[in-house]
Design a protein around this motif. Structure first.
Motif, PDB file in Angstrom:
ATOM      1  N   ARG B 286       0.726  -0.983  -0.021  1.00 35.88           N
ATOM      2  CA  ARG B 286       0.402  -0.250  -0.179  1.00 35.88           C
ATOM      3  C   ARG B 286       1.414   0.949  -0.239  1.00 35.88           C
ATOM      4  O   ARG B 286       0.771   2.270  -1.188  1.00 35.88           O
ATOM      5  CB  ARG B 286      -0.869  -0.108   1.136  1.00 35.88           C
ATOM      6  CG  ARG B 286      -2.686  -0.210   0.698  1.00 35.88           C
ATOM      7  CD  ARG B 286      -3.239   0.234   2.039  1.00 35.88           C
ATOM      8  NE  ARG B 286      -4.232  -1.167   1.625  1.00 35.88           N
ATOM      9  CZ  ARG B 286      -4.642  -1.469   2.958  1.00 35.88           C
ATOM     10  NH1 ARG B 286      -4.139  -1.952   3.763  1.00 35.88           N
ATOM     11  NH2 ARG B 286      -5.687  -1.982   2.775  1.00 35.88           N
ATOM     12  N   GLN B 287       2.014   1.085   0.309  1.00 37.95           N
ATOM     13  CA  GLN B 287       2.656   2.683   0.921  1.00 37.95           C
ATOM     14  C   GLN B 287       3.347   2.375  -0.390  1.00 37.95           C
ATOM     15  O   GLN B 287       3.984   3.937  -0.778  1.00 37.95           O
ATOM     16  CB  GLN B 287       3.817   1.638   1.987  1.00 37.95           C
ATOM     17  CG  GLN B 287       4.412   3.287   2.453  1.00 37.95           C
ATOM     18  CD  GLN B 287       3.936   4.145   2.964  1.00 37.95           C
ATOM     19  OE1 GLN B 287       2.423   3.515   4.021  1.00 37.95           O
ATOM     20  NE2 GLN B 287       3.763   5.355   3.119  1.00 37.95           N
ATOM     21  N   LYS B 289       2.430   1.178  -3.312  1.00 37.77           N
ATOM     22  CA  LYS B 289       1.225   2.174  -4.584  1.00 37.77           C
ATOM     23  C   LYS B 289       1.152   3.703  -3.990  1.00 37.77           C
ATOM     24  O   LYS B 289       0.787   4.377  -5.051  1.00 37.77           O
ATOM     25  CB  LYS B 289      -0.237   1.035  -3.755  1.00 37.77           C
ATOM     26  CG  LYS B 289      -0.889   1.240  -5.308  1.00 37.77           C
ATOM     27  CD  LYS B 289      -2.512   0.127  -5.184  1.00 37.77           C
ATOM     28  CE  LYS B 289      -3.444   0.816  -6.224  1.00 37.77           C
ATOM     29  NZ  LYS B 289      -4.704   0.216  -5.474  1.00 37.77           N
ATOM     30  N   SER B 290       1.111   4.120  -2.766  1.00 33.80           N
ATOM     31  CA  SER B 290       0.849   5.912  -2.409  1.00 33.80           C
ATOM     32  C   SER B 290       1.826   6.302  -3.272  1.00 33.80           C
ATOM     33  O   SER B 290       2.057   7.509  -4.139  1.00 33.80           O
ATOM     34  CB  SER B 290       0.669   5.676  -1.266  1.00 33.80           C
ATOM     35  OG  SER B 290       2.196   6.377  -0.557  1.00 33.80           O
ATOM     36  N   ARG B 291       2.564   5.400  -3.518  1.00 29.49           N
ATOM     37  CA  ARG B 291       4.301   6.542  -4.027  1.00 29.49           C
ATOM     38  C   ARG B 291       4.008   6.710  -5.439  1.00 29.49           C
ATOM     39  O   ARG B 291       4.675   8.000  -5.858  1.00 29.49           O
ATOM     40  CB  ARG B 291       5.488   5.542  -3.552  1.00 29.49           C
ATOM     41  CG  ARG B 291       5.851   6.339  -1.979  1.00 29.49           C
ATOM     42  CD  ARG B 291       7.919   5.760  -1.728  1.00 29.49           C
ATOM     43  NE  ARG B 291       8.347   5.799  -2.786  1.00 29.49           N
ATOM     44  CZ  ARG B 291      10.141   6.156  -1.954  1.00 29.49           C
ATOM     45  NH1 ARG B 291       9.845   4.929  -1.157  1.00 29.49           N
ATOM     46  NH2 ARG B 291      10.931   6.639  -2.886  1.00 29.49           N
ATOM     47  N   ASP B 293       1.410   6.628  -6.489  1.00 27.81           N
ATOM     48  CA  ASP B 293      -0.329   7.230  -7.014  1.00 27.81           C
ATOM     49  C   ASP B 293      -0.180   7.984  -8.296  1.00 27.81           C
ATOM     50  O   ASP B 293       0.339   8.874  -7.736  1.00 27.81           O
ATOM     51  CB  ASP B 293      -0.483   6.767  -5.913  1.00 27.81           C
ATOM     52  CG  ASP B 293      -2.403   7.660  -5.980  1.00 27.81           C
ATOM     53  OD1 ASP B 293      -3.104   7.689  -6.660  1.00 27.81           O
ATOM     54  OD2 ASP B 293      -3.188   7.662  -5.291  1.00 27.81           O
ATOM     55  N   ARG B 296      -1.550  11.744  -7.325  1.00 27.19           N
ATOM     56  CA  ARG B 296      -0.619  12.574  -6.246  1.00 27.19           C
ATOM     57  C   ARG B 296       0.261  14.218  -7.373  1.00 27.19           C
ATOM     58  O   ARG B 296      -0.334  14.677  -7.041  1.00 27.19           O
ATOM     59  CB  ARG B 296       0.425  12.214  -6.308  1.00 27.19           C
ATOM     60  CG  ARG B 296      -0.106  11.241  -4.669  1.00 27.19           C
ATOM     61  CD  ARG B 296       1.110  10.876  -4.344  1.00 27.19           C
ATOM     62  NE  ARG B 296       2.125  11.933  -3.249  1.00 27.19           N
ATOM     63  CZ  ARG B 296       2.794  11.488  -3.517  1.00 27.19           C
ATOM     64  NH1 ARG B 296       3.550  10.390  -3.772  1.00 27.19           N
ATOM     65  NH2 ARG B 296       3.951  11.901  -3.096  1.00 27.19           N
ATOM     66  N   TYR B 319     -10.021  12.536  -4.396  1.00 26.62           N
ATOM     67  CA  TYR B 319      -8.197  12.926  -4.245  1.00 26.62           C
ATOM     68  C   TYR B 319      -7.645  13.891  -5.326  1.00 26.62           C
ATOM     69  O   TYR B 319      -7.003  14.499  -4.947  1.00 26.62           O
ATOM     70  CB  TYR B 319      -8.000  11.961  -3.460  1.00 26.62           C
ATOM     71  CG  TYR B 319      -6.297  11.947  -3.775  1.00 26.62           C
ATOM     72  CD1 TYR B 319      -6.292  12.361  -2.380  1.00 26.62           C
ATOM     73  CD2 TYR B 319      -5.581  11.024  -4.004  1.00 26.62           C
ATOM     74  CE1 TYR B 319      -4.650  12.378  -2.087  1.00 26.62           C
ATOM     75  CE2 TYR B 319      -4.526  11.248  -3.821  1.00 26.62           C
ATOM     76  CZ  TYR B 319      -4.126  12.159  -2.392  1.00 26.62           C
ATOM     77  OH  TYR B 319      -2.214  11.934  -1.943  1.00 26.62           O
TER      78      TYR B 319
END
Lengths: 365, 365
Positions: B286-287, B289-291, B293, B296, B319
């Protein structure tokens, strides 16, 4: 010559190998050759290099050692490779593809990890291009989400391309796909910034016209415009673009894949807990890594020449070099050269007429 | 006007929002605005849209509702957006950036997820470009291995670029980096197929000359040529390229990242054991993936106009749209428009002379 679709595979395939090329030379190429011989019992190799470097292979089966007295360095300018080092391992390896006085060739394809500019120039000088082909192009394989590989060309040989060049790439690439994948009429995508015909710059629009005309004449399976993401989706088996764009997209992809790999490592190394998770996930991550391992599809084919030359990545290790050899073997076995010849003759011989029909004013009777 | 480095941040930042734009319209833009207001206590919003659509926001703090009677559809041709829908939410939102009869503007930046071609054309028509800028360019942020974001332009607004356009992109992009990152003299890379000056096509070589001249005159921090992988390495804060190449590299990157994500999922879903590993690895994944993403850093800035227009991705969720608003806010707060104005005046006013020095024959005294 018979039609490509009825071409019989070669029963005997001979590769010439530039054993001195690449960042690591014989320390990589010889182990790769050894491995390749084990997995390809019908292959024969002509190992080209300095005699001392080739000594370990003296007793290998199905190998002939071919001496060369010079080596093209990775940073040698093209002129040096072309004019001064006339007995380089690169040039001698390429020359094995040229018919000798008796009309026979010594090898069916050549593999080198030597510097791209030199390999391109020497190949072109020694082998010449087919009639109808202005300049050779470099094609490579990029993995796609369908589990296959999208073939893309040109990847840097031609920085200023005309619409006619892009048509030539489509013809050459179609032959490559048919030889490697057995797909006789692969779908060709023209790399553009939108799917609509009106998109793109003038060269691209005109290339679209040429490709549509070739499609209408039954010479090519032109899918239409594709975008950058279609390469990895696998929308078409083949994607053509000019060498500047192709080189940028290849290096951008390498950079992004490497950054994503680094991010994954960093996340798993963050603390004791994530390192534990990494242990559990390791087999899966390894499997993932092997799927995106660029060594599996490193290097490319130089197309349009009167001989099959394959380029392995300069930084190849033995595995990557062996993979390039395997690809050269498959292409030669499936008679890529004959396929290129047939397609160039059938499609590009028709091109001037097509082009005239589109462009030229009516002529006086 | 004072020098860019001494510009004080705006204390009051007003954004106009095209609430009807994007694939999802108000169902995405309104929740994004709500979220944005909570995290930006000093921001004021002008919400533009059909009255019925804006009703839920009637009582929101720091919000002014601005009515529009039409909506530009995602597939409307540019001509329709430009000539027929003169009271569209897109056009009204952009018009908030234009000085009214009293000399004041109603908003400092505008955000829309509407169709790119229409947004570009309407912005250009309503706002005009600065003197010295031929056409606006689209800049976007791509994540790099240094943990920051490399700014890249142009990403598709200009498919046929001259060397002068590339110099303009360098000037515009430098202003963007200085406003978003506080780096006053960001390193500029010219996207090419090799680091050497002799690489590339004629336009690129000539652009290199112009950029070196601007660097020598102290107008720009030109690093030199960079290659595709340098974008993700973060070699330079800014990378300039023509819109065709930029669009291809952006979409190629999106396609590759999406394929790699799919491969990771597939490997973890392969069997019971790998699904167990996925459970353990989930927080780490998840971490990761957010990087990567893309929400963003979705969308981009339209640069070169006499007003700040930010484009959110058409497919934005709340978002992603809120992130685009936050970026527009930061840019406006750090006075991107003044920075662009100053740099265009200082660098491009000098360009004709520079260009003449390089190109023109000596003139009779």
């Amino acid at each position: 010559m018979q039609s490509s679709s009825t071409l019989q595979p070669l029963t005997r395939v001979r590769l010439s190998v530039d054993c001195m090329g690449g960042d690591h030379g014989p320390s990589v190429t010889l182990p790769a050759c050894r491995q390749f011989l084990d997995t390809h019992p019908q292959a024969e190799l002509r190992l080209v290099g300095l005699p001392a470097a080739l000594a370990p292979a003296a007793q290998w089966p199905r190998c002939t050692l071919v001496e060369a007295s010079e080596v093209v360095a990775m940073d040698d300018p093209v002129e040096v490779a072309l004019r001064r080092k006339r007995d380089s391992s690169m040039r001698v390896a390429i020359s094995q593809l040229k018919a000798a006085a008796d009309g026979h060739i010594a090898a069916d394809a050549c593999v080198s990890a030597g510097n791209t500019g030199a390999l391109m120039a020497v190949s072109r000088y020694v082998l010449k291009t087919f009639d109808g082909i202005d300049r050779p192009a470099i094609a490579a394989l990029l993995p796609n989400a369908r589990g296959g590989f999208t073939k893309v060309l040109d990847l840097g040989a031609n920085v200023d391309c005309t619409a006619e060049h892009l048509l030539q790439f489509a013809v050459l690439g179609s032959a490559l796909v048919s030889a490697l994948d057995g797909v006789e009429e692969p779908a060709v995508g023209l790399l553009n910034i939108g799917e609509e015909q009106i998109k793109g710059n003038e060269v691209i629009k005109r290339a679209g016209e040429l490709l549509r005309a070739a499609h209408a004449a039954g010479r090519l399976n032109f899918h239409g415009n594709v975008e950058g993401n279609d390469i990895f989706k696998g929308t078409t088996e083949l994607v053509v673009c000019d060498g500047f764009v192709g080189n940028v997209l290849l290096k951008t992809s390498e950079g992004l894949a490497s950054m994503m790999g680094q991010f994954i490592r960093q996340e798993f190394e963050r603390n004791a807990l994530t390192r534990l998770a990494a242990l559990v996930a390791l087999p899966v991550l390894r499997q993932f890594k092997s799927r995106v391992d660029h060594r599996r599809y490193s290097g490319g084919a130089l197309l349009g020449l009167r001989g099959l030359v394959f380029k392995a990545h300069g930084a190849s290790d033995a595995y990557a070099f062996e993979r390039a050899m395997a690809r050269a073997y498959d292409a030669a076995r499936n008679r890529l050269l004959d396929r290129v010849h047939d397609r160039v003759r059938d499609t590009l011989a028709a091109a001037p007429a097509t082009s005239a029909a589109v462009d030229a004013p009516p002529q006086a009777a």
